[in-house]
Design an enzyme around this catalytic site. Structure first.
Site, PDB file in Angstrom:
ATOM      1  N   ASN A  44      43.049  28.146  34.942  1.00 29.93           N
ATOM      2  CA  ASN A  44      43.822  28.077  33.525  1.00 29.93           C
ATOM      3  C   ASN A  44      44.919  29.464  33.110  1.00 29.93           C
ATOM      4  O   ASN A  44      45.544  29.673  31.442  1.00 29.93           O
ATOM      5  CB  ASN A  44      42.905  27.377  32.573  1.00 29.93           C
ATOM      6  CG  ASN A  44      41.847  28.215  32.390  1.00 29.93           C
ATOM      7  OD1 ASN A  44      41.211  28.559  32.897  1.00 29.93           O
ATOM      8  ND2 ASN A  44      40.712  27.164  31.569  1.00 29.93           N
ATOM      9  N   GLU A  79      30.567  31.401  34.160  1.00 27.91           N
ATOM     10  CA  GLU A  79      31.821  30.426  32.614  1.00 27.91           C
ATOM     11  C   GLU A  79      31.646  29.519  32.975  1.00 27.91           C
ATOM     12  O   GLU A  79      32.979  29.367  33.649  1.00 27.91           O
ATOM     13  CB  GLU A  79      32.186  31.477  32.337  1.00 27.91           C
ATOM     14  CG  GLU A  79      31.984  33.110  32.367  1.00 27.91           C
ATOM     15  CD  GLU A  79      31.015  33.427  30.876  1.00 27.91           C
ATOM     16  OE1 GLU A  79      31.511  32.371  30.200  1.00 27.91           O
ATOM     17  OE2 GLU A  79      30.483  34.347  30.674  1.00 27.91           O
ATOM     18  N   CYS A 134      38.120  25.939  27.801  1.00 28.99           N
ATOM     19  CA  CYS A 134      37.240  25.484  27.878  1.00 28.99           C
ATOM     20  C   CYS A 134      36.788  25.996  26.614  1.00 28.99           C
ATOM     21  O   CYS A 134      34.954  25.124  26.354  1.00 28.99           O
ATOM     22  CB  CYS A 134      35.774  26.202  28.922  1.00 28.99           C
ATOM     23  SG  CYS A 134      36.734  28.176  28.545  1.00 28.99           S
TER      24      CYS A 134
HETATM   25  P1  NAD Z   1      36.650  24.545  39.974  1.00 28.42           P
HETATM   26  O1  NAD Z   1      36.106  24.638  39.273  1.00 28.42           O
HETATM   27  O2  NAD Z   1      37.262  23.418  40.390  1.00 28.42           O
HETATM   28  O3  NAD Z   1      37.203  25.858  40.076  1.00 28.42           O
HETATM   29  C1  NAD Z   1      37.638  26.850  40.155  1.00 28.42           C
HETATM   30  C2  NAD Z   1      37.485  27.538  40.959  1.00 28.42           C
HETATM   31  O4  NAD Z   1      36.127  27.791  42.609  1.00 28.42           O
HETATM   32  C3  NAD Z   1      38.565  27.704  42.211  1.00 28.42           C
HETATM   33  O5  NAD Z   1      39.017  28.925  42.437  1.00 28.42           O
HETATM   34  C4  NAD Z   1      38.273  27.440  43.133  1.00 28.42           C
HETATM   35  O6  NAD Z   1      39.266  27.372  44.816  1.00 28.42           O
HETATM   36  C5  NAD Z   1      36.714  26.968  43.336  1.00 28.42           C
HETATM   37  N1  NAD Z   1      36.113  26.742  44.263  1.00 28.42           N
HETATM   38  C6  NAD Z   1      35.468  25.434  44.425  1.00 28.42           C
HETATM   39  N2  NAD Z   1      35.099  25.399  45.191  1.00 28.42           N
HETATM   40  C7  NAD Z   1      34.665  25.905  45.649  1.00 28.42           C
HETATM   41  C8  NAD Z   1      33.407  26.060  46.511  1.00 28.42           C
HETATM   42  N3  NAD Z   1      32.578  24.985  47.400  1.00 28.42           N
HETATM   43  N4  NAD Z   1      32.338  27.743  46.839  1.00 28.42           N
HETATM   44  C9  NAD Z   1      32.954  28.830  46.492  1.00 28.42           C
HETATM   45  N5  NAD Z   1      34.378  28.232  45.588  1.00 28.42           N
HETATM   46  C10 NAD Z   1      34.941  27.417  45.161  1.00 28.42           C
HETATM   47  O7  NAD Z   1      37.714  24.728  37.924  1.00 28.42           O
HETATM   48  P2  NAD Z   1      39.713  24.390  37.767  1.00 28.42           P
HETATM   49  O8  NAD Z   1      39.983  23.336  37.713  1.00 28.42           O
HETATM   50  O9  NAD Z   1      40.489  25.613  38.739  1.00 28.42           O
HETATM   51  O10 NAD Z   1      39.583  24.868  36.283  1.00 28.42           O
HETATM   52  C11 NAD Z   1      38.831  24.028  35.272  1.00 28.42           C
HETATM   53  C12 NAD Z   1      37.624  24.814  34.648  1.00 28.42           C
HETATM   54  O11 NAD Z   1      37.027  25.891  34.340  1.00 28.42           O
HETATM   55  C13 NAD Z   1      36.887  23.522  33.476  1.00 28.42           C
HETATM   56  O12 NAD Z   1      35.478  23.078  33.833  1.00 28.42           O
HETATM   57  C14 NAD Z   1      36.984  24.926  32.801  1.00 28.42           C
HETATM   58  O13 NAD Z   1      35.897  24.367  31.558  1.00 28.42           O
HETATM   59  C15 NAD Z   1      36.728  25.796  33.036  1.00 28.42           C
HETATM   60  N6  NAD Z   1      36.521  27.163  32.470  1.00 28.42           N
HETATM   61  C16 NAD Z   1      35.353  28.001  31.887  1.00 28.42           C
HETATM   62  C17 NAD Z   1      35.565  29.290  31.405  1.00 28.42           C
HETATM   63  C18 NAD Z   1      34.624  30.516  30.650  1.00 28.42           C
HETATM   64  O14 NAD Z   1      35.029  30.790  30.507  1.00 28.42           O
HETATM   65  N7  NAD Z   1      33.288  28.887  30.538  1.00 28.42           N
HETATM   66  C19 NAD Z   1      37.155  29.605  31.488  1.00 28.42           C
HETATM   67  C20 NAD Z   1      38.532  28.881  32.047  1.00 28.42           C
HETATM   68  C21 NAD Z   1      37.655  27.559  32.642  1.00 28.42           C
END
Ligand code: NAD
Length: 474
Positions: free
Chosen positions: A152, A248, A282
């Site tokens: 995002n 995060e 988030c």
């Molecule tokens: P996601 O968790 O689906 O993916 C995030 C990353 O993790 C991607 O690069 C993905 O390829 C990787 N990933 C997925 N499976 C994995 C595995 N088994 N091993 C290692 N890496 C893996 O998240 P998304 O849909 O891209 O983003 C949305 C989420 O991110 C929401 O829950 C949001 O709240 C969170 N978010 C948090 C913050 C914060 O600062 N707290 C900021 C932005 C987004």
């Protein structure tokens, strides 16, 4: 532009690589592709980071110079980055420009913090038997860092992780989301132009279950820093074993409007905070608690502001809300909304969608055990919840698995302090909604919202180790 991986200072992409298509999130067309890292690519990237870390370290002044140069280069191509963000994320051009500014600020802050990593002395000779000894505690770079980011805010998240790792004196292997890898490629180009030596910043692309998973099992990493969903955060924690992590994660961010608040200010801020990036932030306002005395007036102002929001092509300067990431994400949000409506929720504005374009939606009368309130919704839907007294609203806001950031609107300083001290969140924004974030603040959550803090000063602290050196001076 033909994106390649960056491994040990060399670009890598060949005809053997499987390609991952990157879609324009508004019209669904393929805008580019990135090569998916093979096992060998992953291993080479980690080896490059490990080798660079074992070689000559960068002095704080060199880190400062390189990161300052990167900030200037990023700023100079700000509009190019913003347009790329519009295409690959679907955020509006206004939101994209704001993200570029935040990323530039992250680099500037990291550059400055690189010069301030200090240490302390410990009077170990205060203990009998330690006479003649003197100790210095240094904050030394931890080692190669593995960074994994979500879809995002791909530039800002990359900026915080890459700039902080380099400022701390570390090397990094970075895997962006497979949905939004293009700004990461441009950022890696900028790190090269800024003359970061080979191996310090390595970029690979791929899906989480394959490339991400292989990274998690590599024992050469000293630290993992992840931004993304709670489910993957939990999995990372369970997989990496005895290695420090920064997580995060998600939230169901609350914002509270007290009866003495400036209602217009609150409504404008909650609109900006609830619907930015189509609610896919988030810290998006999800639970909006409004005092009964001002419920009618606030709701009228807020709903009228939200109803005026324009929805459509994110590249159009007049558009306020762009598409959600995928049709499936929009469908999921629709199902959660329908579940609430079937249970008696009232839609005050919005409530419909056309494909990924979800009309900004405000609802009320939502039962608190429903997903719309207790799960992270990550969609442009805000629920208004009336409250009567301060302690009960604090209890309700805290009654969540999450604790990232909260917003509070009040003109009363005592109320502000009282509530801020009792809310169990990583950040409480007074007279701002939950999404406010300054690039140099400590940023992160409690409970299921994560572990650790970002913001260069704090991330650098986490990416360095306490090393105690004791001198026996005889
Ligand atoms: P996601 O968790 O689906 O993916 C995030 C990353 O993790 C991607 O690069 C993905 O390829 C990787 N990933 C997925 N499976 C994995 C595995 N088994 N091993 C290692 N890496 C893996 O998240 P998304 O849909 O891209 O983003 C949305 C989420 O991110 C929401 O829950 C949001 O709240 C969170 N978010 C948090 C913050 C914060 O600062 N707290 C900021 C932005 C987004």
């Amino acid at each position: 532009m033909q994106p390649a991986m960056l491994i040990g200072g060399k670009w890598r992409r060949n005809s053997e690589h499987k390609l991952i298509d990157v879609l324009n999130k508004y019209d669904g067309t393929v805008i580019n592709s990135v090569p998916e890292a093979t096992d060998q690519d992953v291993d080479d990237a980690v080896a490059a980071a490990d080798e660079a870390f074992s070689g000559d370290t960068l002095t704080p002044h060199q880190r400062y110079t390189i990161l300052s140069r990167a900030a200037q280069l990023l700023h100079a191509d700000g509009e190019g980055f913003a347009r790329l963000l519009v295409h690959e994320v679907g955020k509006t051009i206004k939101e994209a420009r704001a993200e570029v500014s935040s990323a530039v600020a992250a680099f500037i802050n990291a550059a400055e913090e690189a010069k301030r990593i200090d240490g302390e002395t410990v009077p170990v000779d205060a203990n009998s038997g330690s006479e003649g000894r003197f100790a210095v505690v240094m904050h030394t770079p931890s080692g190669p860092v593995c960074a994994i980011t979500p879809f995002n805010a791909p530039l800002n998240q990359a900026a915080h992780k890459v700039a902080s790792a380099i400022a701390a004196g570390n090397t990094i292997v970075f895997k962006p989301s497979e949905q939004t890898p293009l700004t990461a490629y441009r950022l890696a180009e900028i790190m090269q132009e800024a003359r970061l030596p080979a191996g310090f910043c390595n970029l690979i692309y791929g899906h989480g279950q394959t490339v991400g998973e292989r990274l998690l099992h590599d024992r050469r990493f000293a630290r993992f820093t992840f931004t993304g969903s709670v489910a993957i955060g939990r999995h990372i924690l369970a997989t990496v074993g005895v290695r420090p992590v920064t997580l995060e994660l998600g939230s169901t961010a609350p914002t509270i409007v007290f009866p003495d608040a400036d209602l217009k200010l609150a409504a404008i801020a909650c609109r900006a905070s609830g619907f930015a990036i189509a609610g896919q932030v988030c810290t998006s306002v999800q639970r909006l608690y409004v005092h009964e005395d001002v419920l009618e007036k606030f709701t009228e102002i807020f709903v009228s502001l939200v109803a005026q929001m324009t929805l459509g092509d994110p590249m159009d300067e007049t558009i306020d809300v762009g598409p959600m990431l995928t049709d499936a994400a929009a469908e999921r949000a629709e199902v959660v909304l329908k579940e609430a409506v079937d249970a008696g929720a009232i839609v005050l504005t919005g409530g419909s969608r056309s494909g990924r374009l979800f009309v900004p939606t405000v609802v009320t009368n939502v039962r608190k055990e429903l997903s719309l309130l207790c799960r992270e919704i990550f969609a442009p839907i805000v629920s208004i919840i009336p409250f009567r007294d301060t302690d009960s609203v604090i209890r309700e806001a805290n009654d969540s698995d999450f604790g990232l950031q909260a917003g509070v609107f009040t003109r009363d300083l005592s109320t502000a302090f009282y509530v801020a001290r009792r809310l169990r969140f990583g950040g409480v924004m007074i007279n701002d909604a939950s999404r406010y974030r300054a690039p140099n603040q400590p940023y992160g959550g409690v409970k299921d919202s994560g572990i650790g803090r970002e913001g260069p000063k704090y991330a650098i602290r986490e990416m360095t180790d306490f090393k105690t050196v004791v001198f026996n001076l005889g």
